[in-house]
Design a protein around this motif. Structure first.
Motif: not given
Length: 456
Positions: A135-141, A164-169, A171-177, A181-190
């Motif tokens: 969520l931090d990646i999809l919607y940075p604080p 911001h908190a309302d929008t984040r929640e 977005l969380r609901k859309l993520l769980r639904q 899934d079709d959106r591409e994101v860039e993540i950092e992995v160790t």
């Protein structure tokens, strides 16, 4: 250590009956041995260490179910289990693997078991942490700004205008639904820092090479890399990374060592390949050397692994061999004494072949029906067809080398070769296989003894 509840011997035999036909004596022996592992854990501590496992030696011709019992036992035993071939090992000083590597393999299996259990235990927390990172990646604080602060009638502090908190929640609901899934994101992995270190070791010393790579990797600083992925894949990668952080690997190693020592099982197949008569030269010298090297492992020794020292005093050893060209008495006496329980598996008859073809849940006829169904071809085996296949397999075994139930694979593959080749182009989708079908395709080969020796 928590002691998992093990099935009763009758339940174990019943479970083995679902996949293996006959051989009740061997099934009973391994069922009792498996249950005794559980019984020992419930004995008073002062007597527990004195109860040694009763190792088992299974004797029988090839293709009668020795290895299959081991495979099914591995799934039934909620304990570290490894299956090794005795022919892979050589005496110390010869090229090949040393016998202690089987204990190191057991430790690896135990660590994987405990690590998977720990990751399952922290899965919910890891998923939640991964979700927050995504969520931090999809919607940075937003940057920190001063907002009006008020106090509700109940005395709770309320930050006004916290959109911001309302929008984040939302977005969380859309993520769980699954709507993101079709959106591409860039993540950092160790990842492990530095180039991959490849340590080339002589044959038989591969474990030392693995340990050297682990040692070098500890000196390399870990770094992060950016990776693009779809949201579901990114969430899975982040979950795995968070789970790895939450699992205490030192505790995992301690628990795994204890589990390997107290409930580990090592199945040594092809034990007859290291049985040799008295000889002062040739391969028998090395074979007897392997037996001598195995003696302390089976009796009880301490083997160093990269996770710690493993004692084999209470590890259960199950050995099996066909003993075609040798016999159990060709093993050195000390090694024979380490396997007090001996069970003999019977050669399979025509009636056994019929049962093997239809009774097990993974029977060969069901496998071929399922394979042909992928081509929309529906095949059915009649009872007389099954009897004919069993009869032919028994005849070929009697006429040439007896390879047990493995002969059924050869016969059925030859029987269905034309059907398997032309299945995608067939217009007739229902194929009935009866005894006439079987004899038409196999009798020409069976009547030529020289041809059947090489084909069937």
């Amino acid at each position: 250590m928590d002691v998992p509840n093990v099935m009763t011997p009758r339940e174990i035999v019943s479970e083995l009956d679902r996949y293996i036909v006959g051989q009740n004596e061997a099934k009973r022996a391994v069922a009792i041995a498996l249950r005794n592992r559980w019984r020992r854990q419930h004995v008073a501590p002062e007597l527990r260490d004195e109860i040694a496992p009763k190792n088992i030696l299974m004797i029988g011709p090839t293709g009668v179910g020795k290895t299959e019992i081991a495979r099914r036992l591995a799934k039934l035993a909620d304990a570290p289990f490894v299956k090794v071939e005795a022919s892979r090992y050589t005496e110390v000083g010869y090229v090949g693997r040393d016998v202690e590597s089987m204990v190191r393999d057991l430790a690896e299996v135990a660590v994987k078991m405990v690590r998977d259990e720990e990751r399952a235990r922290v899965a919910i927390n890891a998923r939640e942490a991964a979700e927050e990172r995504l969520l931090d990646i999809l919607y940075p604080p937003p940057a920190k700004v001063r907002r009006p602060v008020g106090v509700t009638a109940e005395g709770q502090v309320h930050i006004e205008g916290d959109a911001h908190a309302d929008t984040r929640e939302k977005l969380r609901k859309l993520l769980r639904q699954g709507r993101l899934d079709d959106r591409e994101v860039e993540i950092e992995v160790t990842t492990q820092g530095g180039p991959a270190v490849e340590v080339l070791m002589p044959q038989g010393m591969e474990e030392m090479g693995v340990n050297m790579r682990d040692l070098f990797s500890q000196f390399m600083p870990k770094k992060t890399k950016r990776q693009k992925a779809k949201v579901p894949e990114a969430l899975e990668l982040l979950t795995q990374e968070e789970a790895a952080r939450l699992v205490d690997m030192e505790k995992v190693a301690r628990d795994a060592i204890q589990r390997a020592e107290q409930s580990g099982i090592i199945f040594i197949d092809e034990i007859d390949k290291i049985a040799g008569r008295d000889a002062n030269h040739g391969p028998d010298v090395s074979r007897q050397g392997v037996q001598r090297d195995l003696l302390p492992i089976v009796e009880g020794a301490t083997v160093n692994t990269k996770y710690g020292a493993v004692r084999t005093d209470h590890v259960l050893f199950v050995a099996s061999g066909a003993f075609h060209t040798s016999k159990p008495s060709d093993l050195i006496p000390e090694f024979q004494g380490r396997f007090p329980i001996r069970v003999e598996l019977k050669a399979l008859s025509r009636e056994d072949f019929i049962r093997i073809l239809v009774e097990p849940e993974n029977s060969l006829t069901r496998q071929y029906v399922a394979l042909m169904a992928t081509e929309s071809v529906r095949i059915t085996f009649t009872e007389d067809a099954v009897a004919a296949v069993a009869e032919i397999a028994a005849q070929v075994n009697a006429r040439s080398e007896n390879i047990g139930a493995r002969r059924l694979h050869t016969v059925l593959e030859r029987l269905l070769e034309d059907l398997s080749f032309s299945a995608p182009e067939l217009t007739e989708r229902d194929v009935r296989i009866d005894s006439i079908y079987v004899h038409t395709r196999l009798d020409p080969i069976l009547s030529n003894e020289d041809l059947s020796r090489y084909i069937l």
